[in-house]
Design a protein around this motif. Structure first.
Motif, PDB file in Angstrom:
ATOM      1  N   GLY A 136      54.508  21.976  45.703  1.00  0.00           N
ATOM      2  CA  GLY A 136      53.808  20.867  44.294  1.00  0.00           C
ATOM      3  C   GLY A 136      53.171  20.009  45.259  1.00  0.00           C
ATOM      4  N   VAL A 190      59.845  22.110  40.524  1.00  0.00           N
ATOM      5  CA  VAL A 190      58.536  21.931  41.021  1.00  0.00           C
ATOM      6  C   VAL A 190      58.310  20.220  41.693  1.00  0.00           C
ATOM      7  CG1 VAL A 190      55.917  21.519  40.432  1.00  0.00           C
ATOM      8  CG2 VAL A 190      57.031  23.602  39.650  1.00  0.00           C
ATOM      9  N   ASP A 197      54.061  24.323  35.361  1.00  0.00           N
ATOM     10  CA  ASP A 197      55.294  24.834  36.246  1.00  0.00           C
ATOM     11  C   ASP A 197      55.333  26.258  36.547  1.00  0.00           C
ATOM     12  OD1 ASP A 197      55.686  22.016  36.474  1.00  0.00           O
ATOM     13  OD2 ASP A 197      57.819  22.054  35.631  1.00  0.00           O
TER      14      ASP A 197
END
Length: 281
Positions: free
Chosen positions: A72, A32, A272
């Motif tokens: 992300g 991420v 995550d």
């Protein structure tokens, strides 16, 4: 009758040391994308040094980057992509990006920094959009008999407060922020992919994601394949893939610390997993 003696192209010492082979640096970007310095997270602070080492290998004809990320932080995604392009231009080296499970959202932002994107037919690509998510707990504290006191200087300081009702003005402002970030993403994709894109904006930039095979049809990727087959086909069988990895601490002793706490690690892991889960991964 004369006997012609031939010398093998590569002797055993060359095979053992890799000398005489074509070096190709490989940087694997897995995880991420987030500014937080935590294992399994991608950001410019951790990725930048790896990219610098990869492009510094003068004998390498190309730099290979493996992307496996659900996305992300838009800022960290852009910084990593920009560093890739800056180094590629500085060293005059092409960049091949190979997609594993996913190059989605910020992961795809990084992928378009490559001169070519090669994906597995079942890879997830795209998700060119922006998302902000949270929870609302309006009325929860009251039911528990808890009085919450909030004092701000600035009428918009409490935006996104999960214990307050949403305001129309807050939603409009958040939407504008999302649109600004989305436009940056769209501009980068159009600049990097250009005429390769084979669908209209209202198809490509809705936040939808596709398989690598469908991504090829839409012009989001250039080919279907994997890193070993592609590099051997293009640069011959005698290549030396040099994995560029973070340097380990001296004597192999890991760094120990409790600054983030176990609860922080658990929360980060859950976060995550939720990001990966959007794509069924």
């Amino acid at each position: 009758m004369a006997i012609e003696l031939t010398t093998p192209k590569w002797n055993w010492l060359q095979r053992l040391t890799g000398r005489g082979k074509t070096p190709i640096p490989v940087v694997r970007l897995h995880g991420v994308i987030a500014a937080e310095q935590r294992q399994g997270r991608l950001n410019i602070a951790t990725v930048g040094p790896l990219l610098k080492r990869a492009f510094a290998i003068k004998a390498a004809p190309v730099v290979a980057i493996i992307v496996n990320s659900p996305g992300g932080s838009p800022v960290q995604s852009r910084l990593i992509a920009k560093r890739i392009r800056d180094l590629a231009d500085e060293h005059n080296k092409p960049v091949l990006v190979f997609v594993e499970d996913a190059a989605a959202s910020g992961g795809y932002f990084i992928a378009v920094a490559g001169d070519e994107i090669i994906a597995d037919p079942s890879s997830i690509v795209g998700s060119i959009g922006v998302i902000m998510a949270g929870f609302g707990f309006v009325g929860t504290l009251e039911k528990l008999g808890i009085e919450r006191r909030v004092h701000t200087a600035g009428s918009n300081k409490s935006t996104l407060d999960p214990f307050l009702p949403e305001k129309k003005s807050d939603i409009e402002r958040i939407k504008q922020v999302e649109l600004d970030i989305h436009n940056v993403f769209i501009d980068v994709v159009k600049k990097r992919r250009g005429s390769k894109l084979k669908a209209a904006d209202d198809v490509l930039f809705t936040g939808e994601w596709w398989t690598g095979m469908r991504g090829l049809e839409l012009g989001l990727v250039d080919a279907i394949g994997d890193i070993h087959e592609t590099l051997h086909t293009r640069y011959g069988k005698e290549i030396d893939l040099k994995m560029i990895e973070p340097k380990r601490p001296w004597f192999g002793i890991p760094r120990l610390g409790f600054s983030n706490g176990i609860s922080g690690d658990i929360a980060a892991t859950i976060e995550d997993r939720s990001i990966w889960a959007r794509f069924g991964l």
